[in-house]
Design a protein around this motif. Structure first.
Motif, PDB file in Angstrom:
ATOM      1  N   ALA A  15       0.832  -1.203   0.000  1.00  0.00           N
ATOM      2  CA  ALA A  15       0.000   0.000   0.000  1.00  0.00           C
ATOM      3  C   ALA A  15       0.870   1.259   0.000  1.00  0.00           C
ATOM      4  O   ALA A  15       0.604   2.214  -0.722  1.00  0.00           O
ATOM      5  CB  ALA A  15      -0.936   0.000   1.205  1.00  0.00           C
ATOM      6  N   ALA A  16       1.947   1.255   0.800  1.00  0.00           N
ATOM      7  CA  ALA A  16       2.840   2.414   0.854  1.00  0.00           C
ATOM      8  C   ALA A  16       3.532   2.631  -0.485  1.00  0.00           C
ATOM      9  O   ALA A  16       3.648   3.769  -0.958  1.00  0.00           O
ATOM     10  CB  ALA A  16       3.866   2.234   1.968  1.00  0.00           C
ATOM     11  N   LEU A  17       3.991   1.557  -1.110  1.00  0.00           N
ATOM     12  CA  LEU A  17       4.650   1.680  -2.412  1.00  0.00           C
ATOM     13  C   LEU A  17       3.661   2.137  -3.485  1.00  0.00           C
ATOM     14  O   LEU A  17       3.994   2.980  -4.323  1.00  0.00           O
ATOM     15  CB  LEU A  17       5.319   0.361  -2.807  1.00  0.00           C
ATOM     16  N   ASN A  18       2.467   1.601  -3.478  1.00  0.00           N
ATOM     17  CA  ASN A  18       1.447   2.030  -4.451  1.00  0.00           C
ATOM     18  C   ASN A  18       1.094   3.503  -4.263  1.00  0.00           C
ATOM     19  O   ASN A  18       0.907   4.236  -5.236  1.00  0.00           O
ATOM     20  CB  ASN A  18       0.191   1.165  -4.340  1.00  0.00           C
ATOM     21  N   ALA A  19       1.000   3.957  -3.008  1.00  0.00           N
ATOM     22  CA  ALA A  19       0.703   5.368  -2.738  1.00  0.00           C
ATOM     23  C   ALA A  19       1.840   6.249  -3.235  1.00  0.00           C
ATOM     24  O   ALA A  19       1.606   7.322  -3.803  1.00  0.00           O
ATOM     25  CB  ALA A  19       0.471   5.582  -1.248  1.00  0.00           C
ATOM     26  N   LEU A  20       3.057   5.803  -3.051  1.00  0.00           N
ATOM     27  CA  LEU A  20       4.212   6.562  -3.531  1.00  0.00           C
ATOM     28  C   LEU A  20       4.179   6.691  -5.047  1.00  0.00           C
ATOM     29  O   LEU A  20       4.348   7.780  -5.586  1.00  0.00           O
ATOM     30  CB  LEU A  20       5.511   5.885  -3.090  1.00  0.00           C
ATOM     31  N   VAL A  21       3.967   5.574  -5.731  1.00  0.00           N
ATOM     32  CA  VAL A  21       3.935   5.589  -7.198  1.00  0.00           C
ATOM     33  C   VAL A  21       2.826   6.509  -7.703  1.00  0.00           C
ATOM     34  O   VAL A  21       3.004   7.227  -8.693  1.00  0.00           O
ATOM     35  CB  VAL A  21       3.776   4.149  -7.751  1.00  0.00           C
ATOM     36  N   ALA A  22       1.693   6.531  -7.010  1.00  0.00           N
ATOM     37  CA  ALA A  22       0.580   7.382  -7.431  1.00  0.00           C
ATOM     38  C   ALA A  22       0.873   8.870  -7.233  1.00  0.00           C
ATOM     39  O   ALA A  22       0.332   9.709  -7.942  1.00  0.00           O
ATOM     40  CB  ALA A  22      -0.684   7.006  -6.661  1.00  0.00           C
ATOM     41  N   LYS A  23       1.764   9.212  -6.284  1.00  0.00           N
ATOM     42  CA  LYS A  23       2.014  10.611  -5.953  1.00  0.00           C
ATOM     43  C   LYS A  23       3.217  11.224  -6.659  1.00  0.00           C
ATOM     44  O   LYS A  23       3.312  12.444  -6.740  1.00  0.00           O
ATOM     45  CB  LYS A  23       2.206  10.761  -4.446  1.00  0.00           C
ATOM     46  N   VAL A  24       4.109  10.426  -7.127  1.00  0.00           N
ATOM     47  CA  VAL A  24       5.316  10.997  -7.747  1.00  0.00           C
ATOM     48  C   VAL A  24       5.394  10.588  -9.208  1.00  0.00           C
ATOM     49  O   VAL A  24       5.011   9.488  -9.584  1.00  0.00           O
ATOM     50  CB  VAL A  24       6.603  10.559  -7.013  1.00  0.00           C
ATOM     51  N   SER A  25       5.914  11.496  -9.983  1.00  0.00           N
ATOM     52  CA  SER A  25       6.013  11.198 -11.420  1.00  0.00           C
ATOM     53  C   SER A  25       7.229  10.329 -11.726  1.00  0.00           C
ATOM     54  O   SER A  25       7.239   9.615 -12.719  1.00  0.00           O
ATOM     55  CB  SER A  25       6.076  12.495 -12.225  1.00  0.00           C
ATOM     56  N   ASN A  26       8.253  10.384 -10.874  1.00  0.00           N
ATOM     57  CA  ASN A  26       9.453   9.590 -11.109  1.00  0.00           C
ATOM     58  C   ASN A  26       9.898   8.944  -9.797  1.00  0.00           C
ATOM     59  O   ASN A  26      10.642   9.549  -9.025  1.00  0.00           O
ATOM     60  CB  ASN A  26      10.571  10.474 -11.673  1.00  0.00           C
ATOM     61  N   PRO A  27       9.466   7.713  -9.529  1.00  0.00           N
ATOM     62  CA  PRO A  27       9.840   7.061  -8.268  1.00  0.00           C
ATOM     63  C   PRO A  27      11.262   6.494  -8.258  1.00  0.00           C
ATOM     64  O   PRO A  27      11.718   5.991  -7.244  1.00  0.00           O
ATOM     65  CB  PRO A  27       8.807   5.936  -8.134  1.00  0.00           C
ATOM     66  N   THR A  28      11.980   6.599  -9.370  1.00  0.00           N
ATOM     67  CA  THR A  28      13.309   5.987  -9.452  1.00  0.00           C
ATOM     68  C   THR A  28      14.257   6.456  -8.350  1.00  0.00           C
ATOM     69  O   THR A  28      14.923   5.622  -7.720  1.00  0.00           O
ATOM     70  CB  THR A  28      13.925   6.207 -10.846  1.00  0.00           C
ATOM     71  N   PRO A  29      14.359   7.762  -8.054  1.00  0.00           N
ATOM     72  CA  PRO A  29      15.277   8.171  -6.980  1.00  0.00           C
ATOM     73  C   PRO A  29      14.918   7.558  -5.620  1.00  0.00           C
ATOM     74  O   PRO A  29      15.803   7.143  -4.876  1.00  0.00           O
ATOM     75  CB  PRO A  29      15.151   9.694  -6.949  1.00  0.00           C
ATOM     76  N   PHE A  30      13.614   7.501  -5.318  1.00  0.00           N
ATOM     77  CA  PHE A  30      13.205   6.865  -4.070  1.00  0.00           C
ATOM     78  C   PHE A  30      13.577   5.390  -4.066  1.00  0.00           C
ATOM     79  O   PHE A  30      14.117   4.876  -3.092  1.00  0.00           O
ATOM     80  CB  PHE A  30      11.697   7.011  -3.842  1.00  0.00           C
ATOM     81  N   LEU A  31      13.282   4.703  -5.167  1.00  0.00           N
ATOM     82  CA  LEU A  31      13.596   3.276  -5.258  1.00  0.00           C
ATOM     83  C   LEU A  31      15.104   3.042  -5.142  1.00  0.00           C
ATOM     84  O   LEU A  31      15.542   2.083  -4.494  1.00  0.00           O
ATOM     85  CB  LEU A  31      13.054   2.688  -6.560  1.00  0.00           C
ATOM     86  N   GLN A  32      15.912   3.917  -5.741  1.00  0.00           N
ATOM     87  CA  GLN A  32      17.369   3.765  -5.639  1.00  0.00           C
ATOM     88  C   GLN A  32      17.821   3.941  -4.189  1.00  0.00           C
ATOM     89  O   GLN A  32      18.652   3.196  -3.696  1.00  0.00           O
ATOM     90  CB  GLN A  32      18.106   4.746  -6.546  1.00  0.00           C
TER      91      GLN A  32
END
Length: 135
Positions: A15-32
């Motif tokens: 749920a937290a990851l899905n919420a993050l993806v929905a809120k940011v246009s580029n999740p790559t920096p967070f994922l890194q």
């Protein structure tokens, strides 16, 4: 190279990851950043010889210790004239931790690679899978 997929079944994490993806246009920096944290935690486990569950790693097998002792005895600074290990060699043998070879390759070759919506954590040493899963 053999790959495997780890599927997160923790609904809170999903749920937290899905919420993050929905809120940011580029999740790559967070994922890194997340991947870098996972890598650092994995590398620290070599210092404590413990798994993510807190359980200690299995000790080195007799065959591993015998092979290590032979390598130590091959170095003149670790052996007596008789060929037996001297005190320095004995200390090195007694201090031999599981999964830590002389090169440190296994620990050093853990890395995280983030892409648009994925995170991959790899251990590129050729023997990493056999150490993780057995054989």
């Amino acid at each position: 190279m053999t790959a495997f997929t780890l599927i997160v079944q923790d609904t809170g994490v999903q749920a937290a990851l899905n919420a993050l993806v929905a809120k940011v246009s580029n999740p790559t920096p967070f994922l890194q950043g997340l991947g870098d944290d996972i890598v650092e935690r994995a590398k620290r486990r070599f210092e404590t010889s413990t798994g993510p569950d807190g359980q200690p790693w299995k000790p080195n097998s007799a065959a591993t210790l015998e092979a290590f002792a032979r390598r130590l005895a091959g170095m003149s600074s670790n052996r007596k004239k008789s060929g037996e290990l001297n005190a320095k060699g004995q200390r090195a043998l007694a201090a031999k931790k599981p999964l830590i070879g002389e090169s440190g390759d296994l620990r050093r070759q853990i890395a995280a690679l983030a892409a648009d919506t994925s995170l991959t954590v790899i251990a590129s040493a050729a023997y990493a899978a056999i150490q993780q899963f057995g054989g």
